[in-house]
Design a protein around this motif. Structure first.
Motif, PDB file in Angstrom:
ATOM      1  N   ILE A  26       0.898  -1.090   0.063  1.00  0.00           N
ATOM      2  CA  ILE A  26       0.007   0.003  -0.143  1.00  0.00           C
ATOM      3  C   ILE A  26       0.821   1.391  -0.070  1.00  0.00           C
ATOM      4  CG2 ILE A  26      -1.817   1.426   1.400  1.00  0.00           C
ATOM      5  CD1 ILE A  26      -2.968  -1.369   0.006  1.00  0.00           C
ATOM      6  N   ARG A  27       1.958   1.301   0.902  1.00  0.00           N
ATOM      7  CA  ARG A  27       3.026   2.479   0.838  1.00  0.00           C
ATOM      8  C   ARG A  27       3.607   2.518  -0.634  1.00  0.00           C
ATOM      9  NH1 ARG A  27       6.412   2.541   6.353  1.00  0.00           N
ATOM     10  NH2 ARG A  27       4.666   2.832   7.759  1.00  0.00           N
ATOM     11  N   MET A  28       4.017   1.491  -1.277  1.00  0.00           N
ATOM     12  CA  MET A  28       4.437   1.837  -2.786  1.00  0.00           C
ATOM     13  C   MET A  28       3.448   2.294  -3.645  1.00  0.00           C
ATOM     14  SD  MET A  28       6.664  -1.728  -2.959  1.00  0.00           S
ATOM     15  CE  MET A  28       7.338  -1.083  -4.722  1.00  0.00           C
ATOM     16  N   ILE A  29       2.245   1.819  -3.618  1.00  0.00           N
ATOM     17  CA  ILE A  29       0.996   2.483  -4.218  1.00  0.00           C
ATOM     18  C   ILE A  29       1.015   3.908  -3.986  1.00  0.00           C
ATOM     19  CG2 ILE A  29      -1.245   2.224  -5.175  1.00  0.00           C
ATOM     20  CD1 ILE A  29      -1.199  -0.609  -4.389  1.00  0.00           C
ATOM     21  N   LEU A  30       0.929   4.229  -2.768  1.00  0.00           N
ATOM     22  CA  LEU A  30       0.832   5.713  -2.315  1.00  0.00           C
ATOM     23  C   LEU A  30       2.071   6.297  -3.045  1.00  0.00           C
ATOM     24  CD1 LEU A  30      -0.800   5.487   1.032  1.00  0.00           C
ATOM     25  CD2 LEU A  30      -1.885   6.224  -1.072  1.00  0.00           C
ATOM     26  N   GLY A  31       3.179   5.629  -2.763  1.00  0.00           N
ATOM     27  CA  GLY A  31       4.461   6.429  -3.466  1.00  0.00           C
ATOM     28  C   GLY A  31       4.347   6.721  -4.887  1.00  0.00           C
ATOM     29  N   THR A  32       3.895   5.804  -5.550  1.00  0.00           N
ATOM     30  CA  THR A  32       3.574   6.058  -7.181  1.00  0.00           C
ATOM     31  C   THR A  32       2.460   7.067  -7.287  1.00  0.00           C
ATOM     32  OG1 THR A  32       1.921   4.476  -7.290  1.00  0.00           O
ATOM     33  CG2 THR A  32       4.164   3.887  -7.886  1.00  0.00           C
ATOM     34  N   ALA A  33       1.613   7.127  -6.428  1.00  0.00           N
ATOM     35  CA  ALA A  33       0.575   8.202  -6.679  1.00  0.00           C
ATOM     36  C   ALA A  33       1.078   9.597  -6.298  1.00  0.00           C
ATOM     37  CB  ALA A  33      -0.645   8.028  -5.784  1.00  0.00           C
ATOM     38  N   VAL A  34       1.839  10.062  -5.170  1.00  0.00           N
ATOM     39  CA  VAL A  34       2.552  11.125  -4.868  1.00  0.00           C
ATOM     40  C   VAL A  34       3.563  11.535  -5.920  1.00  0.00           C
ATOM     41  CG1 VAL A  34       4.239  12.017  -3.104  1.00  0.00           C
ATOM     42  CG2 VAL A  34       2.320  10.607  -2.470  1.00  0.00           C
ATOM     43  N   LEU A  35       4.433  10.284  -6.338  1.00  0.00           N
ATOM     44  CA  LEU A  35       5.343  11.002  -7.533  1.00  0.00           C
ATOM     45  C   LEU A  35       4.660  11.292  -8.729  1.00  0.00           C
ATOM     46  CD1 LEU A  35       8.476  10.784  -7.978  1.00  0.00           C
ATOM     47  CD2 LEU A  35       8.014   8.397  -9.172  1.00  0.00           C
ATOM     48  N   SER A  36       3.578  10.724  -8.956  1.00  0.00           N
ATOM     49  CA  SER A  36       2.993  11.255 -10.070  1.00  0.00           C
ATOM     50  C   SER A  36       2.322  12.848  -9.849  1.00  0.00           C
ATOM     51  CB  SER A  36       1.805  10.381 -10.721  1.00  0.00           C
ATOM     52  OG  SER A  36       0.722  10.440  -9.668  1.00  0.00           O
ATOM     53  N   HIS A  37       1.810  13.015  -8.828  1.00  0.00           N
ATOM     54  CA  HIS A  37       1.320  14.394  -8.526  1.00  0.00           C
ATOM     55  C   HIS A  37       2.561  15.404  -8.565  1.00  0.00           C
ATOM     56  CE1 HIS A  37      -2.508  13.433  -7.969  1.00  0.00           C
ATOM     57  NE2 HIS A  37      -2.443  12.628  -6.994  1.00  0.00           N
ATOM     58  N   ALA A  38       3.709  14.820  -7.916  1.00  0.00           N
ATOM     59  CA  ALA A  38       5.019  15.590  -8.103  1.00  0.00           C
ATOM     60  C   ALA A  38       5.345  16.030  -9.406  1.00  0.00           C
ATOM     61  CB  ALA A  38       5.967  14.973  -7.203  1.00  0.00           C
ATOM     62  N   VAL A  39       5.164  15.130 -10.489  1.00  0.00           N
ATOM     63  CA  VAL A  39       5.667  15.502 -11.640  1.00  0.00           C
ATOM     64  C   VAL A  39       4.473  16.400 -12.427  1.00  0.00           C
ATOM     65  CG1 VAL A  39       5.935  14.368 -13.806  1.00  0.00           C
ATOM     66  CG2 VAL A  39       6.885  13.321 -11.995  1.00  0.00           C
ATOM     67  N   HIS A  40       3.315  16.183 -12.153  1.00  0.00           N
ATOM     68  CA  HIS A  40       2.399  17.143 -12.484  1.00  0.00           C
ATOM     69  C   HIS A  40       2.722  18.548 -12.034  1.00  0.00           C
ATOM     70  CE1 HIS A  40      -0.450  13.476 -12.355  1.00  0.00           C
ATOM     71  NE2 HIS A  40       0.156  13.454 -13.749  1.00  0.00           N
ATOM     72  N   LEU A  41       2.931  18.673 -10.645  1.00  0.00           N
ATOM     73  CA  LEU A  41       3.310  20.010 -10.342  1.00  0.00           C
ATOM     74  C   LEU A  41       4.530  20.620 -10.806  1.00  0.00           C
ATOM     75  CD1 LEU A  41       2.176  21.944  -8.056  1.00  0.00           C
ATOM     76  CD2 LEU A  41       3.938  20.664  -6.483  1.00  0.00           C
ATOM     77  N   ILE A  79      -5.370   9.727 -16.189  1.00  0.00           N
ATOM     78  CA  ILE A  79      -4.644   8.411 -16.001  1.00  0.00           C
ATOM     79  C   ILE A  79      -4.011   7.721 -14.925  1.00  0.00           C
ATOM     80  CG2 ILE A  79      -2.746   7.204 -17.265  1.00  0.00           C
ATOM     81  CD1 ILE A  79      -3.619   9.050 -19.612  1.00  0.00           C
ATOM     82  N   SER A  80      -3.558   8.809 -14.091  1.00  0.00           N
ATOM     83  CA  SER A  80      -2.890   8.376 -13.158  1.00  0.00           C
ATOM     84  C   SER A  80      -3.905   7.757 -11.943  1.00  0.00           C
ATOM     85  CB  SER A  80      -1.906   9.366 -12.081  1.00  0.00           C
ATOM     86  OG  SER A  80      -2.505  10.561 -11.828  1.00  0.00           O
ATOM     87  N   PHE A  81      -4.846   8.604 -11.872  1.00  0.00           N
ATOM     88  CA  PHE A  81      -5.838   8.004 -10.790  1.00  0.00           C
ATOM     89  C   PHE A  81      -6.545   6.651 -11.199  1.00  0.00           C
ATOM     90  CE2 PHE A  81     -10.561   7.904  -9.934  1.00  0.00           C
ATOM     91  CZ  PHE A  81     -10.547   8.194  -8.492  1.00  0.00           C
ATOM     92  N   ALA A  82      -6.656   6.632 -12.302  1.00  0.00           N
ATOM     93  CA  ALA A  82      -7.297   5.218 -12.832  1.00  0.00           C
ATOM     94  C   ALA A  82      -6.105   3.938 -12.536  1.00  0.00           C
ATOM     95  CB  ALA A  82      -7.531   5.195 -14.445  1.00  0.00           C
ATOM     96  N   THR A  83      -4.995   4.435 -12.886  1.00  0.00           N
ATOM     97  CA  THR A  83      -3.843   3.504 -12.513  1.00  0.00           C
ATOM     98  C   THR A  83      -3.846   3.177 -11.003  1.00  0.00           C
ATOM     99  OG1 THR A  83      -2.594   4.217 -14.469  1.00  0.00           O
ATOM    100  CG2 THR A  83      -1.428   2.825 -12.851  1.00  0.00           C
ATOM    101  N   THR A  84      -3.855   4.247 -10.244  1.00  0.00           N
ATOM    102  CA  THR A  84      -4.008   3.885  -8.680  1.00  0.00           C
ATOM    103  C   THR A  84      -5.041   3.080  -8.394  1.00  0.00           C
ATOM    104  OG1 THR A  84      -2.777   6.128  -8.548  1.00  0.00           O
ATOM    105  CG2 THR A  84      -3.850   5.137  -6.522  1.00  0.00           C
ATOM    106  N   ALA A  85      -6.304   3.154  -8.785  1.00  0.00           N
ATOM    107  CA  ALA A  85      -7.457   2.606  -8.557  1.00  0.00           C
ATOM    108  C   ALA A  85      -7.196   1.114  -8.836  1.00  0.00           C
ATOM    109  CB  ALA A  85      -8.657   2.960  -9.157  1.00  0.00           C
TER     110      ALA A  85
END
Length: 112
Positions: A26-41, A79-85
């Motif tokens: 779960i932490r790894m999945i949250l890490g990918t989500a946070v990383l994608s948001h960092a790239v978006h920012l 796309i990142s939301f769908a991948t995270t889900a």
């Protein structure tokens, strides 16, 4: 303002790398989500969102904000939301089958 956004991006990347190096799925999945948001920012900051006016002709004179980075980031967020889900559902099914989300344990189960 851009300096603050870049510092925030750096903090988000640091948190994402810390979460990605965890053994918990779960932490790894949250890490990918946070990383994608960092790239978006980072992309929205580099696109120059703080400069210029709304790109409507006749509304104002002067430099306009380029709408292409914003449109691409909106698509990337979806796309990142769908991948995270999908990854969360996959992690849930793995937890139902094995009873754990520890990746080291799952690697041992696969080898045996």
């Amino acid at each position: 303002m851009e300096v603050h956004m870049i510092i925030l991006t750096g903090v988000l990347v640091t948190v994402a790398v810390y979460l990605l190096l965890s053994r918990n799925m779960i932490r790894m999945i949250l890490g990918t989500a946070v990383l994608s948001h960092a790239v978006h920012l980072l992309l929205i900051t580099m696109g120059g969102a703080a400069e210029g006016h709304v790109p409507l002709l006749g509304e104002s004179d002067g430099p306009y904000v380029d709408a292409l980075p914003q449109a691409l980031i909106l698509t990337a967020i979806v796309i990142s939301f769908a991948t995270t889900a999908f990854l969360l559902v996959l992690a849930y099914r793995t937890y139902e089958e094995t009873g754990t989300d520890d990746l080291n344990y799952l690697r041992r189960v696969r080898r045996e």
